[in-house]
Motif scaffolding. Structure first.
Motif, PDB file in Angstrom:
ATOM      1  N   ALA A 168      14.550  -7.330  14.574  1.00 54.44           N
ATOM      2  CA  ALA A 168      13.744  -7.430  15.581  1.00 54.44           C
ATOM      3  C   ALA A 168      14.115  -6.274  16.567  1.00 54.44           C
ATOM      4  CB  ALA A 168      14.147  -8.942  16.382  1.00 54.44           C
ATOM      5  N   ARG A 169      13.318  -6.046  17.542  1.00 56.75           N
ATOM      6  CA  ARG A 169      13.668  -5.243  18.634  1.00 56.75           C
ATOM      7  C   ARG A 169      13.785  -5.814  19.982  1.00 56.75           C
ATOM      8  NH1 ARG A 169       9.660  -2.384  20.708  1.00 56.75           N
ATOM      9  NH2 ARG A 169      10.778  -0.867  21.623  1.00 56.75           N
ATOM     10  N   PHE A 170      15.254  -5.713  20.713  1.00 55.90           N
ATOM     11  CA  PHE A 170      15.578  -6.237  21.748  1.00 55.90           C
ATOM     12  C   PHE A 170      15.161  -5.778  23.194  1.00 55.90           C
ATOM     13  CE2 PHE A 170      17.771  -8.411  18.198  1.00 55.90           C
ATOM     14  CZ  PHE A 170      17.377  -9.749  18.485  1.00 55.90           C
ATOM     15  N   LEU A 171      15.001  -6.341  24.253  1.00 55.41           N
ATOM     16  CA  LEU A 171      15.194  -5.957  25.490  1.00 55.41           C
ATOM     17  C   LEU A 171      16.259  -6.797  26.066  1.00 55.41           C
ATOM     18  CD1 LEU A 171      15.059  -3.929  27.934  1.00 55.41           C
ATOM     19  CD2 LEU A 171      12.691  -5.133  28.444  1.00 55.41           C
ATOM     20  N   LEU A 172      17.513  -6.518  26.383  1.00 57.24           N
ATOM     21  CA  LEU A 172      18.271  -7.580  26.838  1.00 57.24           C
ATOM     22  C   LEU A 172      18.471  -7.296  28.552  1.00 57.24           C
ATOM     23  CD1 LEU A 172      21.212  -6.663  24.296  1.00 57.24           C
ATOM     24  CD2 LEU A 172      19.458  -8.192  24.508  1.00 57.24           C
ATOM     25  N   VAL A 173      18.075  -8.381  29.168  1.00 57.94           N
ATOM     26  CA  VAL A 173      18.286  -8.345  30.686  1.00 57.94           C
ATOM     27  C   VAL A 173      19.154  -9.010  31.072  1.00 57.94           C
ATOM     28  CG1 VAL A 173      16.812  -8.188  32.893  1.00 57.94           C
ATOM     29  CG2 VAL A 173      15.744  -7.781  30.588  1.00 57.94           C
ATOM     30  N   GLY A 174      20.107  -8.451  32.010  1.00 58.20           N
ATOM     31  CA  GLY A 174      21.050  -9.011  32.663  1.00 58.20           C
ATOM     32  C   GLY A 174      21.746  -8.587  33.972  1.00 58.20           C
ATOM     33  N   ARG A 175      22.472  -9.060  34.732  1.00 59.12           N
ATOM     34  CA  ARG A 175      23.166  -8.422  35.905  1.00 59.12           C
ATOM     35  C   ARG A 175      24.279  -7.368  35.624  1.00 59.12           C
ATOM     36  NH1 ARG A 175      24.162 -13.517  39.721  1.00 59.12           N
ATOM     37  NH2 ARG A 175      25.273 -13.712  37.752  1.00 59.12           N
ATOM     38  N   ASP A 176      24.993  -7.347  34.475  1.00 55.85           N
ATOM     39  CA  ASP A 176      26.047  -6.514  34.357  1.00 55.85           C
ATOM     40  C   ASP A 176      25.772  -5.677  33.172  1.00 55.85           C
ATOM     41  OD1 ASP A 176      28.609  -5.356  34.090  1.00 55.85           O
ATOM     42  OD2 ASP A 176      29.557  -7.332  34.191  1.00 55.85           O
ATOM     43  N   GLY A 178      21.778  -5.509  12.443  1.00 59.26           N
ATOM     44  CA  GLY A 178      20.499  -5.164  11.864  1.00 59.26           C
ATOM     45  C   GLY A 178      19.300  -5.178  12.600  1.00 59.26           C
ATOM     46  N   ALA A 179      19.476  -5.430  13.979  1.00 60.49           N
ATOM     47  CA  ALA A 179      18.357  -4.911  14.943  1.00 60.49           C
ATOM     48  C   ALA A 179      17.706  -3.681  14.931  1.00 60.49           C
ATOM     49  CB  ALA A 179      18.874  -5.539  16.350  1.00 60.49           C
ATOM     50  N   ALA A 180      16.542  -3.686  14.852  1.00 64.15           N
ATOM     51  CA  ALA A 180      15.933  -2.423  14.895  1.00 64.15           C
ATOM     52  C   ALA A 180      16.281  -1.458  16.134  1.00 64.15           C
ATOM     53  CB  ALA A 180      14.313  -2.419  14.563  1.00 64.15           C
ATOM     54  N   GLY A 181      16.392  -2.405  17.270  1.00 66.69           N
ATOM     55  CA  GLY A 181      16.755  -1.478  18.598  1.00 66.69           C
ATOM     56  C   GLY A 181      17.396  -2.606  19.469  1.00 66.69           C
ATOM     57  N   ALA A 182      18.158  -2.190  20.550  1.00 68.76           N
ATOM     58  CA  ALA A 182      18.439  -2.985  21.403  1.00 68.76           C
ATOM     59  C   ALA A 182      18.662  -2.154  22.879  1.00 68.76           C
ATOM     60  CB  ALA A 182      19.668  -3.682  21.081  1.00 68.76           C
ATOM     61  N   ASP A 183      17.545  -2.632  23.556  1.00 77.40           N
ATOM     62  CA  ASP A 183      17.581  -1.786  25.032  1.00 77.40           C
ATOM     63  C   ASP A 183      18.359  -2.819  25.824  1.00 77.40           C
ATOM     64  OD1 ASP A 183      16.069   0.455  23.793  1.00 77.40           O
ATOM     65  OD2 ASP A 183      14.312  -0.110  24.567  1.00 77.40           O
ATOM     66  N   THR A 184      18.691  -2.319  27.072  1.00 79.24           N
ATOM     67  CA  THR A 184      19.359  -2.888  28.094  1.00 79.24           C
ATOM     68  C   THR A 184      18.460  -2.574  29.370  1.00 79.24           C
ATOM     69  OG1 THR A 184      21.293  -1.480  28.711  1.00 79.24           O
ATOM     70  CG2 THR A 184      21.404  -3.033  27.047  1.00 79.24           C
ATOM     71  N   ALA A 201       6.061  -4.985  34.323  1.00 74.00           N
ATOM     72  CA  ALA A 201       5.206  -3.661  34.159  1.00 74.00           C
ATOM     73  C   ALA A 201       5.839  -2.657  33.729  1.00 74.00           C
ATOM     74  CB  ALA A 201       4.290  -3.477  35.345  1.00 74.00           C
ATOM     75  N   GLU A 202       7.051  -2.565  34.229  1.00 70.77           N
ATOM     76  CA  GLU A 202       7.952  -1.370  33.922  1.00 70.77           C
ATOM     77  C   GLU A 202       8.418  -1.380  32.258  1.00 70.77           C
ATOM     78  OE1 GLU A 202      12.279  -0.234  35.182  1.00 70.77           O
ATOM     79  OE2 GLU A 202      11.068  -0.877  36.660  1.00 70.77           O
ATOM     80  N   TRP A 203       9.121  -2.721  32.222  1.00 72.68           N
ATOM     81  CA  TRP A 203       9.461  -3.001  30.799  1.00 72.68           C
ATOM     82  C   TRP A 203       8.421  -2.851  29.634  1.00 72.68           C
ATOM     83  CZ3 TRP A 203      12.268  -8.053  32.574  1.00 72.68           C
ATOM     84  CH2 TRP A 203      13.429  -7.809  33.313  1.00 72.68           C
ATOM     85  N   ARG A 204       7.121  -3.107  30.005  1.00 72.16           N
ATOM     86  CA  ARG A 204       6.074  -3.139  29.110  1.00 72.16           C
ATOM     87  C   ARG A 204       5.871  -1.721  28.529  1.00 72.16           C
ATOM     88  NH1 ARG A 204       2.915  -7.537  28.721  1.00 72.16           N
ATOM     89  NH2 ARG A 204       0.984  -7.349  27.683  1.00 72.16           N
ATOM     90  N   GLN A 205       5.892  -0.855  29.772  1.00 69.48           N
ATOM     91  CA  GLN A 205       5.740   0.450  29.530  1.00 69.48           C
ATOM     92  C   GLN A 205       6.723   1.239  28.675  1.00 69.48           C
ATOM     93  OE1 GLN A 205       5.005   3.035  33.030  1.00 69.48           O
ATOM     94  NE2 GLN A 205       2.712   3.050  32.177  1.00 69.48           N
ATOM     95  N   ASN A 206       8.081   0.847  28.891  1.00 77.71           N
ATOM     96  CA  ASN A 206       8.998   1.368  28.020  1.00 77.71           C
ATOM     97  C   ASN A 206       9.457   0.812  26.740  1.00 77.71           C
ATOM     98  OD1 ASN A 206       9.186   2.975  30.313  1.00 77.71           O
ATOM     99  ND2 ASN A 206      10.931   1.790  31.239  1.00 77.71           N
ATOM    100  N   PHE A 207       9.128  -0.784  26.705  1.00 78.21           N
ATOM    101  CA  PHE A 207       9.596  -1.285  25.604  1.00 78.21           C
ATOM    102  C   PHE A 207       8.296  -2.093  24.784  1.00 78.21           C
ATOM    103  CE2 PHE A 207      11.057  -5.970  24.628  1.00 78.21           C
ATOM    104  CZ  PHE A 207      11.842  -5.484  23.359  1.00 78.21           C
ATOM    105  N   GLY A 208       7.194  -2.206  25.563  1.00 72.98           N
ATOM    106  CA  GLY A 208       6.069  -2.581  24.753  1.00 72.98           C
ATOM    107  C   GLY A 208       5.973  -4.178  25.253  1.00 72.98           C
ATOM    108  N   ALA A 209       5.072  -4.722  24.872  1.00 79.41           N
ATOM    109  CA  ALA A 209       4.826  -6.210  24.929  1.00 79.41           C
ATOM    110  C   ALA A 209       5.672  -7.208  24.379  1.00 79.41           C
ATOM    111  CB  ALA A 209       3.520  -6.642  24.849  1.00 79.41           C
ATOM    112  N   PRO A 210       6.315  -8.028  24.853  1.00 78.46           N
ATOM    113  CA  PRO A 210       7.145  -9.008  24.178  1.00 78.46           C
ATOM    114  C   PRO A 210       6.312 -10.010  23.201  1.00 78.46           C
ATOM    115  CG  PRO A 210       7.187  -9.602  26.319  1.00 78.46           C
ATOM    116  CD  PRO A 210       6.211  -8.487  26.235  1.00 78.46           C
TER     117      PRO A 210
END
Lengths: 247, 459
Positions: free
Chosen positions: A28-36, A51-57, A73-82
């Motif tokens: 899977a490709r991840f977009l990880l969102v948090g405060r820190d 084994g993740a194909a990618g993990a953006d933060t 909208a911003e994440w959609r552009q950079n990461f794609g639709a979840p």
């Protein structure tokens, strides 16, 4: 099945970390969102090593409801639709403090109910027609009945359950799947202040139940399963019994 | 969200912790950080606390050491189990780097499907990388692969002075040698980089051979050694209640990975011991019966192909097996005796045990090779190693353990700190002549009950 895009809101939470780990080996490709950011980075490396194909933060305060649509909208552009979203952020809150200080109570309700509901609405609004979308939202057994010991937190989680029930109803027949996850006690940093007994489940156990509930397209999952039994009893206790209980 | 950092800055309430031998519960201030920065802050904080009147610190992984190397009575215990992230895995070269709280159990789940295995594994997968380094653990392939530390490329160490160091054979070599096998005393091990061993499948062929007596063991063990890597994994189970002509009888097992069978990982433990076994179950009769049944169980002998889990980790199938020794807990004796004296000394150890009638369920005997890690306090050395466990029956058991220890020392051998509970300062100094080098490099704010016991250093 092609590898999924998974968005994790509240990626530093122990349940979210365990969940992402179980999803990583599928590529899977991840977009990880948090405060820190300093916390998100080691979590991302861990997922890639597993084994993740990618993990953006992405760093964000998820309780800021005004920014939700811009961020998506911003994440959609950079990461794609979840394809799959886990909403795992939250705070246990403090019932006694909430009763003394209304700001604390309001914050607990805003974070636990309002902001999560807004994220769900925004994600559904942004979904392309016919695009599958799975939303797994961490609720709590505390939402099943209002109790003296934590009814502010419980009401936020209970309201969320009603809200998600409605979302599921509204999207019947579409490729949208919403699952409300109701953990009991979980052995995480959030509960480190409580004395830990045999009812505490590991985050791994809870994560495995989430994965299985998504695969089986369940609307609600109690985790571990015995909380279903416990909460069924508690929900059905007659008032004259319930009012005497110190829970 | 409640932050971990705010909690770690306070000294937590005391909670009771016991090691794997379960002989008594010891109060500790327990910290359980989720991220390395919190962990290092806690180590630095121990410094600040000490300048006042605060308690010193010790890292604690999964608590699988038997005695007191993982305990620090009334001090702080930094539990590392949540520091379990992989940092990098090069699946083509077979090199992994991970936070030191990662268990071998979890590491195997990641590396086995991609065709790699641990270069060295102890008899349980429920130990952390940090624990494996700190105790420089060994496995069934010691004759060929040496101990765990041999395969550690580099590791991260945080000291209460505030230094963040990378240690290897080239960089900070002295501190590396003091940290491998260093019982966690040189600082907090934050991450470990390890060379893995390639496998084609996760299954092994095992041959089990009857050994009628101690000479039989040495004959087959030496013959297997000479055959080199044909059978890299060897171990013998010995019926320690047998005496006279049957002394040392048992089963010799040798294994090797096979090329076919897939790369399946292990499963979770099947059963868990829910409560302490009552003490009356642990008598000479039940042990004799168990030893007899184990030896004569159906299909015990001959060759078979099995998954790595029952081969390397037979006791992991029973969660909490240490509770089988009852409420009072148990002791373990593990020693290594250098070769010229090995056979006669093992004989004396077994005779002494049989005569005391305090035998154990599973007694393990194997040869160790001369491939040394650089660890100054590492236990393994070329010779024969014997492990015996004994339910705690008070002074009689302690007396027996001290007698066994004296026999080992006389033969120039030494005891394994990770299992030990009886070593005296004299025994420790005799067995580990380099101990003062470690004492000099030790982190002054880190302390364990073991270290206090064997050095006589004050708290």
């Amino acid at each position: 099945m092609s590898a999924k895009n998974i968005l994790v809101l509240g990626a530093v939470s122990a349940i979210a970390q365990a969940y992402a780990r179980q999803r990583a080996p599928s590529g899977a490709r991840f977009l990880l969102v948090g405060r820190d950011a300093a916390r998100l980075a080691p979590i991302a490396s861990d997922l890639v090593a597993r084994g993740a194909a990618g993990a953006d933060t992405a760093v964000a305060d998820l309780a800021e409801t005004d920014a939700i649509e811009t961020r998506l909208a911003e994440w959609r552009q950079n990461f794609g639709a979840p394809d799959e979203v886990l909403i795992a952020y939250g705070a246990l809150g403090d019932q006694a403090e909430s009763e003394k200080n209304l700001d604390i109570a309001r914050k607990a309700i805003e974070v636990g109910f309002t902001s999560v509901a807004m994220w769900v609405l925004a994600l559904l609004k942004a979904r392309a027609p016919d695009a599958p979308l799975t939303l797994a939202v961490i609720g709590s057994v505390a939402g099943d009945r209002g109790r003296a010991s934590n009814f502010v937190y419980g009401a936020a989680k209970g309201g969320l359950d009603r809200f998600l029930e409605g979302v599921t109803h509204a999207n019947a027949g579409t490729p949208v799947h919403v699952v409300t996850v109701k953990p009991g006690f979980v052995d995480t940093p959030m509960t480190d202040g409580l004395p830990k007994g045999p009812l505490f489940a590991s985050p791994d156990r809870v994560a495995a139940d989430i994965v299985s509930a998504i695969e089986k397209r369940r609307r609600v999952v109690y985790t571990p399963w015995f909380w279903f039994v416990i909460m069924t009893i508690i929900r059905h206790l007659p008032w004259f019994v319930f009012r005497r209980m110190k829970i | 969200m409640t932050t971990q950092a705010s909690k770690l800055s306070e000294v937590s309430k005391l909670s009771d912790v016991s090691s794997w031998g379960r002989r008594g519960r010891v109060p500790h201030h327990v910290l359980r950080p989720s991220f390395l920065d919190d962990a290092t802050a806690a180590v630095a904080d121990a410094t600040a606390a000490l300048e006042g009147d605060g308690p010193p610190l010790l890292a604690f992984g999964l608590g699988r050491s038997y005695g007191d190397v993982c305990l620090n009575a009334n001090g702080r215990l930094l539990v590392t189990d949540r520091l379990d992230r992989l940092q990098h895995f090069d699946a083509s070269a077979g090199v992994v780097r991970a936070e030191a709280g990662l268990s071998l159990d979890h590491l195997l789940r990641v590396i086995v499907p991609r065709g790699w295995f641990l270069p060295v594994t102890p008899g349980t997968k429920f130990v952390t990388l940090g624990g494996a380094v700190a105790n420089d653990v060994h496995g069934k392939n010691h004759e060929h692969a040496g101990s765990f530390g041999v395969h550690v490329r580099r590791l991260g160490l945080f000291r209460s002075t505030g230094e963040t160091l990378t240690l290897s054979r080239e960089e900070n070599a002295e501190l590396f040698a003091a940290t491998v096998g260093g019982l966690g005393l040189t600082g907090l091990i934050t991450w470990v980089e390890l060379d893995l061993a390639p496998i084609k499948s996760s299954r092994l062929e095992t041959e089990t051979i009857d050994i009628p007596d101690l000479d039989g063991f040495f004959r087959i063990a030496e013959e297997t050694s000479r055959a080199g890597e044909a059978w890299p994994f060897t171990v013998a189970w010995v019926d320690c209640l047998a005496s006279g002509s049957g002394l040392g009888r048992g089963l010799f097992m040798r294994s090797r990975f096979v090329p076919e069978g897939g790369l399946a990982v292990h499963r979770d433990p099947k059963i868990t011991v829910p409560l302490d076994a009552p003490g009356f179950l642990l008598n000479g009769l039940t042990m004799r019966a168990f030893n007899g049944l184990y030896r004569n169980r159906p299909f015990a002998r001959g060759r078979k192909v099995q998954h790595y889990d029952p081969v390397f980790y037979p006791l992991d199938a029973i969660g909490g097996w240490n509770r089988l020794y009852g409420k009072r807990g148990f002791y373990q004796h593990q020693s290594v005796i250098p070769f010229p004296q090995a056979r006669d000394t093992v004989k004396r150890l077994l005779e002494t045990t049989a005569a005391a009638g305090q035998g154990s369920f599973l007694s393990v005997l194997k040869l160790m090779g001369d491939r040394a890690s650089s660890g100054l306090l590492s236990f393994p050395r070329a010779g024969a190693t014997l492990a015996l466990d004994f339910p705690d029956k008070g002074e009689a058991t302690r007396g027996l353990l001290l007698r066994l220890a004296e026999i080992v020392l006389e033969a120039g051998g030494r005891l394994y700190p990770a299992k030990d509970a009886v070593m005296t300062p004299e025994m420790f100094r005799a067995g580990y002549p380099d101990w003062q080098k470690v004492a000099a490099l030790r982190d002054p704010r880190i302390r364990s009950d073991f270290w206090r016991r064997v050095t006589g250093e004050p708290a």
